[in-house]
Design a protein around this motif. Structure first.
Motif, short mmCIF file in Angstrom:
data_model
loop_
_atom_site.label_atom_id
_atom_site.label_comp_id
_atom_site.label_asym_id
_atom_site.label_seq_id
_atom_site.Cartn_x
_atom_site.Cartn_y
_atom_site.Cartn_z
N MET A 72 -24.01 13.68 23.46
CA MET A 72 -24.23 13.61 22.01
C MET A 72 -23.24 12.65 21.35
O MET A 72 -23.63 11.81 20.53
CB MET A 72 -24.14 15.00 21.39
CG MET A 72 -25.31 15.90 21.74
SD MET A 72 -25.12 17.59 21.13
CE MET A 72 -25.35 17.35 19.37
N VAL A 73 -21.97 12.77 21.70
CA VAL A 73 -20.96 11.92 21.09
C VAL A 73 -21.18 10.46 21.47
O VAL A 73 -21.00 9.56 20.65
CB VAL A 73 -19.53 12.40 21.45
CG1 VAL A 73 -18.48 11.39 21.04
CG2 VAL A 73 -19.25 13.75 20.79
N ALA A 74 -21.61 10.23 22.70
CA ALA A 74 -21.84 8.85 23.16
C ALA A 74 -23.01 8.19 22.45
O ALA A 74 -23.07 6.96 22.38
CB ALA A 74 -22.06 8.83 24.66
N THR A 75 -23.93 8.97 21.91
CA THR A 75 -25.14 8.40 21.32
C THR A 75 -25.15 8.38 19.79
O THR A 75 -26.17 8.04 19.20
CB THR A 75 -26.39 9.15 21.81
OG1 THR A 75 -26.27 10.54 21.47
CG2 THR A 75 -26.58 9.01 23.31
N ILE A 76 -24.04 8.74 19.17
CA ILE A 76 -23.98 8.70 17.70
C ILE A 76 -23.08 7.55 17.27
O ILE A 76 -22.40 6.92 18.08
CB ILE A 76 -23.50 10.05 17.10
CG1 ILE A 76 -22.13 10.47 17.64
CG2 ILE A 76 -24.53 11.13 17.35
CD1 ILE A 76 -21.61 11.79 17.08
N THR A 77 -23.08 7.27 15.99
CA THR A 77 -22.31 6.14 15.46
C THR A 77 -20.81 6.38 15.66
O THR A 77 -20.36 7.53 15.73
CB THR A 77 -22.58 5.96 13.95
OG1 THR A 77 -22.09 7.12 13.25
CG2 THR A 77 -24.05 5.74 13.67
N PRO A 78 -20.02 5.31 15.71
CA PRO A 78 -18.56 5.46 15.88
C PRO A 78 -17.93 6.34 14.79
O PRO A 78 -17.02 7.11 15.08
CB PRO A 78 -18.04 4.02 15.80
CG PRO A 78 -19.18 3.19 16.28
CD PRO A 78 -20.42 3.90 15.79
N GLU A 79 -18.45 6.23 13.58
CA GLU A 79 -17.92 7.06 12.49
C GLU A 79 -18.13 8.54 12.79
O GLU A 79 -17.23 9.36 12.63
CB GLU A 79 -18.62 6.68 11.18
CG GLU A 79 -18.20 7.50 9.98
CD GLU A 79 -19.01 7.14 8.74
OE1 GLU A 79 -19.50 8.06 8.08
OE2 GLU A 79 -19.14 5.93 8.46
N LEU A 80 -19.34 8.90 13.23
CA LEU A 80 -19.61 10.29 13.58
C LEU A 80 -18.89 10.71 14.86
O LEU A 80 -18.51 11.87 15.01
CB LEU A 80 -21.12 10.52 13.73
CG LEU A 80 -21.93 10.47 12.44
CD1 LEU A 80 -23.42 10.58 12.73
CD2 LEU A 80 -21.50 11.56 11.47
#
Length: 157
Positions: A46-54
């Motif tokens: 999940m973290v790898a597939t969201i925007t850097p901000e998120l």
């Protein structure tokens, strides 16, 4: 899709609750460890597939909490988009001198967008909406379509 394929969707809906390892049975320990491992893998995906901000916000979240928080933040936005697409599809009419193919493709994109937004729109209703959006000069076509009782999908229409 990856979670469904790996049978790990449950970590989004079932919170990982700490257990007392001294009092837990071997089965409970195994289940907890499996859940913990699965939640770690899913959190990384999940973290790898969201925007850097998120990513900065959610890098230390467990999967269940991350999913819950994201759903709360973006549910209203998705609801607004659903409304906008539903409004567009039900008020859409083929424009004067527009090619029918272009119009049907536009309507098909609306249907696809609703499906992606988890709107349960069956093929028959989608076809009825598209047929309704055609001008009266297509009434004969619509009549023949219904009389033939052919089960077409939206792409075939």
């Amino acid at each position: 899709m990856a979670l469904r394929f790996e049978h790990k969707e449950y970590v989004l809906e079932k919170e990982l609750i700490e257990i007392n390892e001294e009092q837990a049975t071997p089965e409970e320990l195994d289940e907890y460890q499996k859940h913990c491992n699965d939640a770690t893998k899913v959190s990384c995906i999940m973290v790898a597939t969201i925007t850097p901000e998120l990513q900065r916000i959610y890098e230390d979240y467990w999967t269940y909490k991350m999913n819950k928080d994201l759903m709360e933040k973006y549910h209203q936005r998705a609801r607004q988009e659903k409304y906008k697409v539903v409004k567009s599809i039900i008020t859409s009419k083929m424009k004067y001198r527009e090619y029918v193919n272009n119009h049907v493709q536009r309507m098909h994109r609306y249907v696809d967008r609703l499906v992606k937004l988890n709107v349960n729109l069956n093929e028959e209703l989608a076809i009825d909406i598209v047929l309704h959006s055609l001008p009266s000069c297509y009434d004969q076509f619509i009549l023949i379509y219904h009389l033939n009782n052919k089960e077409n999908n939206l792409a075939q229409l």
